[in-house]
Design a protein around this motif. Sequence first.
Motif, mmCIF file in Angstrom:
data_model
loop_
_atom_site.group_PDB
_atom_site.id
_atom_site.type_symbol
_atom_site.label_atom_id
_atom_site.label_comp_id
_atom_site.label_asym_id
_atom_site.label_seq_id
_atom_site.Cartn_x
_atom_site.Cartn_y
_atom_site.Cartn_z
ATOM 1 N N GLU A 168 -4.439 2.804 -0.521
ATOM 2 C CA GLU A 168 -4.412 2.354 -1.913
ATOM 3 C C GLU A 168 -3.210 1.444 -2.158
ATOM 4 O O GLU A 168 -2.094 1.723 -1.713
ATOM 5 N N THR A 169 -3.436 0.351 -2.870
ATOM 6 C CA THR A 169 -2.344 -0.546 -3.245
ATOM 7 C C THR A 169 -1.567 0.063 -4.403
ATOM 8 O O THR A 169 -2.141 0.407 -5.437
ATOM 9 N N VAL A 170 -0.255 0.203 -4.230
ATOM 10 C CA VAL A 170 0.575 0.834 -5.265
ATOM 11 C C VAL A 170 1.635 -0.115 -5.816
ATOM 12 O O VAL A 170 2.442 0.276 -6.658
ATOM 13 N N PRO A 176 0.824 -1.212 0.000
ATOM 14 C CA PRO A 176 0.000 0.000 0.000
ATOM 15 C C PRO A 176 0.860 1.264 0.000
ATOM 16 O O PRO A 176 2.063 1.226 0.275
#
Length: 271
Positions: free
Chosen positions: A105-107, A97
Amino acid sequence: MTQTETVTAEPESPVDETASPEGDDEELPEDPDDEPGAEGEEPPEDGDVPPGGAERIPEGEFNDSVHGEETETFYSEEGSEVGAAGFAQDEGPLVVPAEPTADAETVGELGPLDAVELGGRERQDDTSSSWIEVVLAEGYGWVESGQIDRGAGLFFFGETQDITDEYLHEVPPTESSEALVESLAEQVTGPEEEMLDAEGDPAGPRWTLVSSPADYDEEFYRVDVTGYLDDSLAGERLFITLEESGAGYELGQLERTLICRRGVADEGLCL
């Protein structure tokens, strides 16, 4: 940087990746569609940075109630390289994240052969989850400990050692290449006995087949043995090369790369 991979000697004859495993303790992939990578796909090269990342969180913008409290361990050493270990492709990935919280948010994602540099910061929340800042190709992210299974996560990789002689006579030749890999993995893992931690959860060593020769067009199997109850050595990454024999397959070469919890000394051993 410490390398997380090694190249083993090429066996004299090709290895049969189609044989089915024998034994009940660990199931090895039988269907090519379930293999970690497409046949002939290249594994990550040393120096490859996994894609993804986000803008780095400024130091003054952490919220302790959301991001946990600042902490410092061996994973706070900015610029040191760590690698993923202890899980197969179908058990992962390690989710990255943008912030040290599962709601962020997953990045990015890390597969079982990926390596990253440490960003130099750590956080620990009120559930005892620890978060490690890592550097991705387009920015930063955070990896939570314990998100897959015991023994899986980010570790420091030490030196590679040839231990063929230690196991050459411990595992007899077999008709199945995968049965021989399983037997070797169980020999390294040790006796099958139930181990529990202080909370009553399963503990102790476990092994995972990370890749087979066909996955990346290589000559060896990768097996991670992790979960060692040791404050220095977390486990070993095995590189198993087999050779054809009259009885089927026999051990050609066995190498291990040390998987370390606290870092690696100049001579390549775990701190």
